[in-house]
Design a protein around this motif. Structure first.
Motif, short mmCIF file in Angstrom:
data_model
loop_
_atom_site.label_atom_id
_atom_site.label_comp_id
_atom_site.label_asym_id
_atom_site.label_seq_id
_atom_site.Cartn_x
_atom_site.Cartn_y
_atom_site.Cartn_z
N HIS A 64 -3.07 16.95 -5.47
CA HIS A 64 -2.31 15.75 -3.81
C HIS A 64 -3.57 14.55 -4.02
O HIS A 64 -4.51 15.08 -2.96
N VAL A 65 -3.26 14.01 -5.08
CA VAL A 65 -4.08 12.98 -5.12
C VAL A 65 -3.93 11.45 -4.00
O VAL A 65 -5.46 11.19 -4.39
N ASP A 66 -3.18 11.23 -3.23
CA ASP A 66 -3.37 9.90 -2.23
C ASP A 66 -2.96 10.82 -0.74
O ASP A 66 -1.70 11.75 -1.50
N GLN A 67 -2.53 9.89 0.23
CA GLN A 67 -1.25 10.50 1.13
C GLN A 67 -0.44 10.46 0.45
O GLN A 67 -0.27 11.66 1.23
N GLY A 68 -0.11 9.94 -0.24
CA GLY A 68 1.62 9.50 0.06
C GLY A 68 1.95 9.99 -1.18
O GLY A 68 3.14 9.88 -2.53
N HIS A 69 0.82 10.79 -1.95
CA HIS A 69 0.84 10.84 -4.05
C HIS A 69 0.65 11.61 -4.66
O HIS A 69 -0.19 12.44 -3.43
N GLY A 74 2.20 13.66 -15.18
CA GLY A 74 3.63 12.93 -13.74
C GLY A 74 2.89 12.62 -12.75
O GLY A 74 2.61 13.29 -11.81
N THR A 75 3.02 11.94 -11.83
CA THR A 75 2.88 11.73 -10.14
C THR A 75 4.68 11.51 -9.85
O THR A 75 5.32 10.43 -10.23
N PHE A 76 4.14 11.21 -8.84
CA PHE A 76 5.46 11.09 -7.68
C PHE A 76 4.48 10.28 -6.43
O PHE A 76 3.78 10.50 -6.01
N ALA A 77 5.17 9.41 -5.39
CA ALA A 77 4.31 8.01 -4.64
C ALA A 77 5.76 8.48 -3.36
O ALA A 77 7.34 8.29 -3.82
N LEU A 78 5.59 8.81 -2.15
CA LEU A 78 6.34 9.15 -1.28
C LEU A 78 6.65 7.72 -0.61
O LEU A 78 6.14 7.44 -0.12
N ASP A 79 7.79 7.18 -1.07
CA ASP A 79 8.05 5.92 -0.52
C ASP A 79 7.74 5.42 0.96
O ASP A 79 8.50 6.39 2.03
N ASP A 80 7.02 4.07 1.27
CA ASP A 80 6.97 4.85 2.78
C ASP A 80 6.75 5.44 3.42
O ASP A 80 6.32 5.61 5.18
#
Ligand code: C2E
Ligand code: MG
Ligand code: MG
Length: 524
Positions: free
Chosen positions: A159-164, A118-124
């Motif tokens: 925590h795989v990327d800046q906002g991901h 499962g992955t989440f992205a913080l848009d913006d």
């Protein structure tokens, strides 16, 4: 060399401090002192080292030389190992969140061989980090705290990327369970974040992907992360020119919207709200229309998101509130059963704690009975677990203004959260009304919403009713209030008055549901 660099930095610093100073002699003196200090320390340092090597030679003698060298080598190896452990720990833990990074995640996926990611992205997030890195970091930490609070200890969160962020569910999970957990987390993460005096409403995108044969963990993760970017940029990778044009068009529309109120380009249209039992129009939903001199009529679905993103929600919302109140007070004059007007209110408008005061002032200015005004909040807004919002809504209801939950069924509200709020109406979203007579799933949802309305003693209205068959099914299953093209499209103020005066046409549409012949859908 490092000393030389340090001394240079120090001297350069001194130069900067003294730029423009009048006392050049003092500056020269300081520079000379620093230079001498550095030369002295460098000489002392080298001299000490040379003396040490001489003493070692003398003390150890030829036989001891090898043993000492071996011990030194052993220590160096230990030191190297310790450094490697520290380095690995740095690679494995994210510097800001302290969560595992993608390396341990990929290793775990590799070991398991298959499973659900499962992955989440913080848009913006990148944009926020660009203009206020400190605020972005604090928002991120709050989001991380929420994730950690919600996720069972056995799951690996990275925590795989800046906002991901990613959650590895392993292979012993039903993908449907994982999906619903991801939805629930996304819903919780989307709640307002308060930092000092500022409030951020995070927008969260999610993905759920399966690691199967023929795909490596690295590729699965890379593809998943890329899919967020593709969503945002609409295939920018291949259509970068087109994406640029889109951004420019959006910017131009934003500029046009800024002047639209002053240029009188907005209008309200009114869609009748029908009470089938009383065979009566109880009021109208006011829907904004934008007539641009060159663009023509722009649909709200296109410009409302831009209004929100450009920070114009309050301004446009105030225009709608005033225009609707003016119209309602005009219609209200003298009727025993005054019409109620419903306006759509966005989350951004409710961030302003003075919103209840604006409502009260507007009602007063237009001498409007508060019961003639209803505000529609989308389900996501209404069910946000937020004490300030609950207080604001209580204030609004205390004024006598009604509250309706719009587009019900599309969000993730738990009924228990909804029960904490008091509201007056639920509007079943069109998605569940369309072809309800043919779709068992929609029927189940409509059944439970109608039952909820009965249980809480609040009105239930079905939105987007387009056909007699839909109306018939809903009516036969206990729904009493309706809105939709089957009865009427949104109308100008003058046409709305004509509609309410034509009671015979409404009665014909509402005739005993079982008598109604099947009427073709009015839109495609
Ligand atoms: P909404 O509040 O759910 O409004 C209902 C939308 O469904 C309206 O679209 C209405 O014209 C449309 N509709 C009603 N009956 C039918 C039907 O039988 N079939 C179909 N296909 N559509 C039907 P509209 O006017 O384009 O507005 C779209 C959305 O824009 C609204 O959804 C609301 O979320 C937003 N909106 C409209 N006016 C305002 C406003 O003044 N302020 C804010 N913040 N949002 C607004
Ligand atoms: Mg609405
Ligand atoms: Mg709606």
């Amino acid at each position: 060399m490092r000393r030389l660099a340090l001394a240079s930095v120090f001297v350069a610093g001194a130069c900067l401090v003294h730029v423009g100073a009048e006392d050049l002699a003092t500056f020269a003196l300081i520079a000379a002192a620093v230079g001498c200090g550095w030369a002295g320390s460098a000489w002392r340092h080298d001299w000490k080292l040379w003396r040490l090597s001489q003493r070692l030679e003398v003390i150890s003698g030829e036989g001891q030389k090898i043993a000492i060298a071996e011990r030194l080598a052993e220590n160096a190896k230990g030191l190297e190992q310790a450094l490697a452990t520290i380095e690995r720990r740095l690679i494995e833990r994210h510097g800001v969140s302290g969560l595992p990074t993608r390396e341990p995640l990929l290793e775990q996926m590799e070991r398991d061989g298959s499973g659900v990611l499962g992955t989440f992205a913080l848009d913006d997030f990148e944009r926020l980090a660009g203009f206020d890195p400190d605020l972005a970091e604090r928002v991120l930490l709050e989001i991380v705290a929420r994730i950690v609070r919600m996720i069972p200890a056995e799951r690996l969160i990275a925590h795989v990327d800046q906002g991901h962020f990613a959650i590895w569910y392993g292979k012993d999970i039903d993908p449907l369970v994982a999906r619903s957990e991801i939805d629930a987390i996304a819903y919780a993460l989307g709640g307002r974040v308060k930092i000092d005096q500022r409030e951020i409403l995070p927008s969260i995108a999610t993905r759920c992907a399966a690691l199967v044969d023929g795909i490596t963990p690295q590729i699965l993760l890379t593809r998943t992360l890329a899919s967020f970017a593709l969503d945002d940029m609409q295939d920018t990778y291949e259509l970068s020119d087109q994406a640029i044009v889109q951004v420019q068009q959006r910017y131009a529309m934003e500029q046009d919207l800024r002047g639209a109120i002053h240029r009188n380009e907005f209008q309200l249209h009114f869609q009748p709200l029908i009470d089938a039992h009383r065979q009566w129009v109880t009021g109208a939903e006011a829907l904004i229309r934008w007539h641009h001199p060159e663009r023509g009529s722009v649909p709200p679905s296109l410009f409302i998101p831009i209004v929100e993103a450009a920070g114009l929600a309050e301004q446009v919302g105030m225009w709608v509130l005033n225009a609707a109140a003016r119209q309602a007070s005009e219609w209200g004059g003298g009727t025993a059963d005054p019409l109620r007007i419903a306006i759509n209110v966005s989350a951004n408008q409710l961030h302003d704690t003075k919103f209840a005061e604006y409502l009260s002032r507007t009602l007063h200015n237009h001498s409007l009975d508060p019961a003639c005004l209803e505000i529609e909040l989308t389900e996501g807004v209404a069910s946000a677990d937020d004490a300030d919002l609950a207080r604001l809504l209580a204030k609004i209801r205390a004024l006598g203004v009604k509250i309706a939950i719009d587009d019900f069924g599309t969000g993730y509200s738990s009924f228990s959260t909804l029960r904490q709020l008091t509201f007056d109406k639920i509007k079943i979203d069109r998605e569940f009304v369309t072809d309800v007579h043919l779709r068992p799933q929609s029927q189940a949802i409509c059944h439970s919403i109608i039952a909820l309305g009965r249980g809480l003693d609040i009105r239930v209205l079905a939105e987007g009713v387009e056909t007699a068959a839909e109306y018939r099914w809903l009516s036969q299953h206990g729904c009493r209030h309706f809105q939709g093209y089957y009865f009427s499209r949104p109308l100008s103020a003058a046409d709305f008055v004509t509609f309410i005066n034509d009671r015979a046409s409404l009665a014909a549409l509402l005739q005993s549901p079982s008598d109604i012949p099947q009427i073709e859908r009015m839109t495609s």
